[in-house]
Design an enzyme around this catalytic site. Structure first.
Site, PDB file in Angstrom:
ATOM      1  N   HIS A  52      74.061 -50.765 -36.429  1.00  0.00           N
ATOM      2  CA  HIS A  52      75.208 -51.150 -37.251  1.00  0.00           C
ATOM      3  C   HIS A  52      76.462 -50.496 -36.691  1.00  0.00           C
ATOM      4  O   HIS A  52      76.394 -49.656 -35.774  1.00  0.00           O
ATOM      5  CB  HIS A  52      74.997 -50.732 -38.707  1.00  0.00           C
ATOM      6  CG  HIS A  52      74.627 -49.294 -38.905  1.00  0.00           C
ATOM      7  ND1 HIS A  52      75.477 -48.262 -38.612  1.00  0.00           N
ATOM      8  CD2 HIS A  52      73.483 -48.710 -39.323  1.00  0.00           C
ATOM      9  CE1 HIS A  52      74.888 -47.117 -38.878  1.00  0.00           C
ATOM     10  NE2 HIS A  52      73.650 -47.349 -39.300  1.00  0.00           N
TER      11      HIS A  52
HETATM   12  P1  TYD Z   1      71.265 -46.029 -42.792  1.00  0.00           P
HETATM   13  O1  TYD Z   1      72.651 -45.584 -42.575  1.00  0.00           O
HETATM   14  O2  TYD Z   1      71.013 -47.504 -42.887  1.00  0.00           O
HETATM   15  O3  TYD Z   1      70.320 -45.388 -41.686  1.00  0.00           O
HETATM   16  P2  TYD Z   1      70.287 -45.697 -40.117  1.00  0.00           P
HETATM   17  O4  TYD Z   1      71.702 -45.820 -39.682  1.00  0.00           O
HETATM   18  O5  TYD Z   1      69.626 -44.513 -39.513  1.00  0.00           O
HETATM   19  O6  TYD Z   1      69.484 -46.934 -39.918  1.00  0.00           O
HETATM   20  O7  TYD Z   1      70.743 -45.310 -44.110  1.00  0.00           O
HETATM   21  C1  TYD Z   1      69.394 -45.433 -44.542  1.00  0.00           C
HETATM   22  C2  TYD Z   1      69.361 -45.248 -46.051  1.00  0.00           C
HETATM   23  O8  TYD Z   1      69.864 -43.986 -46.423  1.00  0.00           O
HETATM   24  C3  TYD Z   1      70.197 -46.299 -46.787  1.00  0.00           C
HETATM   25  O9  TYD Z   1      69.378 -46.844 -47.796  1.00  0.00           O
HETATM   26  C4  TYD Z   1      71.314 -45.536 -47.435  1.00  0.00           C
HETATM   27  C5  TYD Z   1      70.889 -44.097 -47.401  1.00  0.00           C
HETATM   28  N1  TYD Z   1      72.014 -43.192 -47.028  1.00  0.00           N
HETATM   29  C6  TYD Z   1      72.733 -42.558 -48.019  1.00  0.00           C
HETATM   30  O10 TYD Z   1      72.474 -42.736 -49.219  1.00  0.00           O
HETATM   31  N2  TYD Z   1      73.739 -41.699 -47.662  1.00  0.00           N
HETATM   32  C7  TYD Z   1      74.058 -41.484 -46.356  1.00  0.00           C
HETATM   33  O11 TYD Z   1      74.987 -40.694 -46.069  1.00  0.00           O
HETATM   34  C8  TYD Z   1      73.331 -42.178 -45.330  1.00  0.00           C
HETATM   35  C9  TYD Z   1      73.658 -41.993 -43.870  1.00  0.00           C
HETATM   36  C10 TYD Z   1      72.314 -43.020 -45.718  1.00  0.00           C
END
Ligand code: TYD
Length: 134
Positions: A52
Site C-alpha cells: 500500500h
Molecule cells: P496494515 O497497515 O495493513 O499492515 P501492513 O502494512 O503490514 O500490511 O495494518 C494491519 C492491521 O493493523 C490493520 O487491520 C490495522 C491495524 N493497525 C492499527 O490499528 N494501527 C496501526 O498503527 C497500524 C500500522 C495497523
C-alpha cells in the site's frame, strides 16, 4: 538511491564490549516528529506485509533483528532495499508504494511513523496509487 526522497540513514552507534547502543531522535536522525511506533514480528516464512501507500504518513523502518526486504515504488521507479542491521534505517517519505517481504526467522521490523493511524490515509489499490501520482 532515488525513489522520490527515500534514503538510508546511518544511526549513531556506540560500540562497547558490554554490547552496542544506537539511537534515534525525532527531527535529528529522522526528518519528522514521531506520532506512532509499531513493529512487525513473528512473520511466517514467505509472507508479505505492506502492499500500500500512504497519502500523508512518512515512515522510518529499522531491522531491529534479522533481515527483510523493502520494495519501494514512486509510480515510475522501483527499488528494493535489504535491511539487516539495527544501526541504520530506511526513510520512506509519504506517497510511495511499499511492500515488505523476505523476512528472516525471528526478524523484527520497527516502524516509526509521522502520523497517527488513519485508515483513510491508505491507498491499497495499485491503479489508484498510479492515478494519485499523476
Ligand atoms: P496494515 O497497515 O495493513 O499492515 P501492513 O502494512 O503490514 O500490511 O495494518 C494491519 C492491521 O493493523 C490493520 O487491520 C490495522 C491495524 N493497525 C492499527 O490499528 N494501527 C496501526 O498503527 C497500524 C500500522 C495497523
Amino acid at each position: 538511491m532515488n525513489v522520490n526522497g527515500s534514503r538510508i540513514v546511518n544511526l549513531p552507534k556506540f560500540t562497547d564490549p558490554r554490547g552496542n547502543l544506537s539511537i534515534i531522535e525525532e527531527l535529528k536522525e529522522i526528518p519528522f516528529k514521531i506520532e506512532r511506533t509499531y513493529w512487525i514480528y513473528d512473520v511466517p516464512g514467505g509472507e508479505r506485509r505492506g502492499g500500500h501507500a500512504y497519502k500523508n504518513n512518512s515512515e522510518f523502518i529499522v531491522a531491529m533483528s534479522g533481515s527483510f526486504d523493502v520494495h519501494l515504488d514512486d509510480g515510475k521507479e522501483k527499488k528494493t532495499i535489504h535491511l539487516n542491521r539495527s544501526y541504520y534505517g530506511l526513510y520512506v517519505p509519504k506517497g510511495l508504494w511499499r511492500e515488505m517481504d523476505n523476512f528472516s526467522t525471528n526478524s523484527l521490523a520497527l516502524v516509526l511513523s509521522s502520523t497517527k493511524y488513519d485508515v483513510n490515509d491508505y491507498i491499497r489499490d495499485y491503479q489508484e496509487f498510479l492515478r494519485f501520482k499523476e
